[in-house]
Design a protein around this motif. Structure first.
Motif, PDB file in Angstrom:
ATOM      1  N   ASP A 236      71.060 -44.242   1.204  1.00  0.00           N
ATOM      2  CA  ASP A 236      71.697 -44.095   2.508  1.00  0.00           C
ATOM      3  C   ASP A 236      73.198 -44.340   2.348  1.00  0.00           C
ATOM      4  OD1 ASP A 236      71.838 -46.813   2.120  1.00  0.00           O
ATOM      5  OD2 ASP A 236      70.575 -47.339   3.830  1.00  0.00           O
TER       6      ASP A 236
ATOM      7  N   TYR B  20      75.891 -41.942   3.282  1.00  0.00           N
ATOM      8  CA  TYR B  20      76.155 -40.665   2.616  1.00  0.00           C
ATOM      9  C   TYR B  20      77.474 -40.635   1.853  1.00  0.00           C
ATOM     10  CZ  TYR B  20      76.573 -35.592   2.047  1.00  0.00           C
ATOM     11  OH  TYR B  20      76.715 -34.329   1.530  1.00  0.00           O
TER      12      TYR B  20
ATOM     13  N   GLU C 130      75.386 -38.071  10.249  1.00  0.00           N
ATOM     14  CA  GLU C 130      76.255 -38.789   9.310  1.00  0.00           C
ATOM     15  C   GLU C 130      77.010 -37.855   8.386  1.00  0.00           C
ATOM     16  OE1 GLU C 130      75.888 -42.353   5.941  1.00  0.00           O
ATOM     17  OE2 GLU C 130      74.116 -41.230   6.576  1.00  0.00           O
TER      18      GLU C 130
ATOM     19  N   LEU D 210      67.203 -40.077   6.839  1.00  0.00           N
ATOM     20  CA  LEU D 210      68.109 -40.975   6.134  1.00  0.00           C
ATOM     21  C   LEU D 210      69.562 -40.672   6.483  1.00  0.00           C
ATOM     22  CD1 LEU D 210      67.898 -43.268   3.960  1.00  0.00           C
ATOM     23  CD2 LEU D 210      68.366 -41.495   2.254  1.00  0.00           C
ATOM     24  N   ARG D 211      69.850 -39.407   6.807  1.00  0.00           N
ATOM     25  CA  ARG D 211      71.218 -38.974   7.113  1.00  0.00           C
ATOM     26  C   ARG D 211      71.521 -39.024   8.605  1.00  0.00           C
ATOM     27  NH1 ARG D 211      71.844 -40.086   2.260  1.00  0.00           N
ATOM     28  NH2 ARG D 211      71.662 -38.489   0.648  1.00  0.00           N
TER      29      ARG D 211
END
Length: 538
Positions: free
Chosen positions: A260, A262, A331, A461-462
């Motif tokens: 995580d 990014y 993100e 996750l993004r």
């Protein structure tokens, strides 16, 4: 082609001045005679005298091959919807060399095409010298050479469709043979399997600036994922896709995984994502998109060139006209800071004295659109005193959408390697685990399985919304969001049949022209090697 000790007898490379330069390093008893055309007619290769240093130099050459904003990077990104360089007044005109790539009307004499052909052919030819029976190479030397030969050959196959190869022990007056299709793929796969056997194992760590088993497995997965394209087949072979899945599982077993945060992935600090990084400065990925008046904030200055299409920016979740914090963006789209960032918000040591950046620089992450700000929150201006406001479109002085006569602020800019962490940081990622993860998802999809869980694992996750049942378009779009400015957009678009699609500012005559899936063999190389044939359409 079988892999054995006599394999170098079958491996030949580019002929001419470029091959001479490769031969001249690390060899003994080299005698060269040239004819009036500058083509080598005689040479005696006696082996590489210092293979350790020779391989160091080969890895070192990648600093330029990967760190450059031209050549392979330009062919991989500027030829797509992800990047374009409009001419701004007289800036970035360069006789149309940048515009031709985005428009798909490049010529056989295009400098970046020639340079890419020469550089990566030289890499695999030098590798063949290390693998020659005349060179006293260690097991490690050979493993590195197998990997680098496969890499060089793969870049040439992917971009040009045919690989000129030469036995380094053979007289240079003999024209190099040319590998295509299955023969080329088999050779690359053979080399990578040999490299996997003897390269060092090892998960994420400081050794990742050189090839490891994981890097070789990653490249082998990439080759197999694209194999049906190289063979001219409509669909991928299920056995190849199963092997891609297995290779990614083996990479994961070495402790690589999704990370995580990014934009932290693209910092110098080590992480579980990075399979292979190139120790070259990342400044080209930063400065070429920044405006000149952003230059006081970073050493090296802004060059005000590279931009992206609004349609590419729109692949990401968030307000299409505003990328300031709090506008619902995922993100990976980043953000534009609207107020100054204090020194306390920066990692210790990231100041202009030791890392090439100014204290408190306000340049954002990801995609820069709209008004840009100084480090104290003051709105910046362009050189004429107008607001420094990056626009979605590319308009000339008459208000028409155009690649020429643009002003200073047209186009959304890209900052994947953040200016605040320094432009001289020697850490550009070439292979990373998220790509392996998405290759696995795609391989499952292409063999009839459900890629949805793997794609959504990455999306969540993004900070992006989970998808329903994942389609082929979802996969190529997700790759676009995750891997922008990482050398993969052209390769991905070709694999999904979209490289010849229409996009803004492409030459209409090039739309649907599948001949553009390969670059032309440079005109000078056709003269040097009659075994090469020009690709269709050129």
């Amino acid at each position: 082609m079988k892999h054995n000790k006599n394999l170098s007898k079958m491996v030949r490379n580019i002929v001419g001045i470029f091959a001479v330069a490769a031969l001249a390093v690390g060899c003994t008893d080299l005698e060269i005679e040239g004819n009036e055309a500058g083509i080598v007619t005689d040479a005696s290769f006696a082996g590489v005298t210092d293979p350790d240093s020779f391989i160091d130099n080969m890895y070192g050459s990648l600093n330029g091959y990967i760190g450059d904003q031209a050549n392979l990077f330009a062919l991989s990104e500027v030829t797509t919807d992800a990047a374009l360089i409009p001419t701004r007044g007289s800036d970035w005109g360069d006789n149309g060399i940048w515009r031709q790539l985005h428009q798909h009307n490049w010529l056989t004499t295009h400098t970046f095409i020639l340079n890419t052909f020469v550089q990566w052919n030289s890499l695999h030819f030098q590798s063949a010298q290390v693998l020659s029976s005349l060179t006293n190479s260690s097991t490690q030397n050979k493993a590195d050479a197998y990997f680098l030969r496969a890499l060089g050959m793969w870049v040439i196959l992917d971009n040009f469709g045919q690989i000129p190869v030469r036995d380094p022990e053979e007289n240079l007056s003999v024209n190099p043979v040319v590998l295509t299709g299955a023969e080329a793929v088999d050779q690359i796969v053979s080399d990578l399997n040999a490299a996997i056997t003897d390269l060092p194992a090892g998960g994420p760590g400081s050794g990742n600036s050189r090839a490891t088993k994981a890097a070789a497995r990653y490249l082998l997965a990439k080759v197999l994922l694209n194999k049906h394209i190289y063979l001219g087949n409509e669909t991928a072979d299920s056995a190849d896709m199963n092997q891609v899945v297995s290779l990614v599982d083996q990479i994961q077993a070495e402790a690589y995984g999704l990370e995580d945060g990014y934009f932290d992935i693209f910092r110098e600090e080590l992480d579980d994502e990075t399979i292979w990084f190139i120790p070259t400065g990342v400044g080209n990925r930063i400065w070429n998109g920044l405006h000149y008046n952003m230059s006081p904030e970073i050493a090296g200055g802004g060059w005000n060139g590279f931009s992206t299409l609004a349609s590419y920016y729109d692949l990401f979740e968030g307000d299409p006209n505003n990328n300031e914090p709090g506008n619902g963006q995922e993100e990976r789209r980043g953000f534009v800071p609207t107020s100054g960032l204090t020194l306390a918000e920066f990692p210790e040591g990231t100041d202009s004295n030791d890392n090439g950046i100014a204290d408190g620089t306000s340049i954002g992450f990801g995609f820069l659109i709209g008004q840009q700000y100084a480090d104290d929150g003051t709105p910046l201006q362009d050189r004429a005193g107008n607001p420094l406001f990056f626009t979605r479109d590319f308009t000339d002085a008459d208000g028409n959408i155009s690649l020429i006569n643009n002003n200073e602020v047209t186009g959304i800019r890209v900052q994947k390697y953040a200016a605040r962490y320094g432009g001289f940081t020697p850490h550009e990622i070439f292979f990373r685990y998220s790509d392996a993860h998405m290759m696995k998802a795609e391989a499952i999809f292409r063999s009839g399985g459900d890629a949805t869980p793997l794609v959504n694992e990455l999306r969540l996750l993004r900070g992006a919304t989970a998808l329903g049942s994942v389609t082929a378009q979802d996969i190529i779009d997700e790759r676009g969001r995750e891997f922008y400015a990482e050398f993969w957009r052209r390769n991905d678009l070709i694999r999904f049949g979209q490289f010849t699609s229409d996009w803004q500012l492409k030459d209409p005559a090039a739309v649907g022209n599948t001949d553009k899936n390969l670059f032309p063999i440079p005109a000078s190389q056709l003269i040097l090697n009659p075994n090469l044939t020009q690709n269709p359409g050129y």
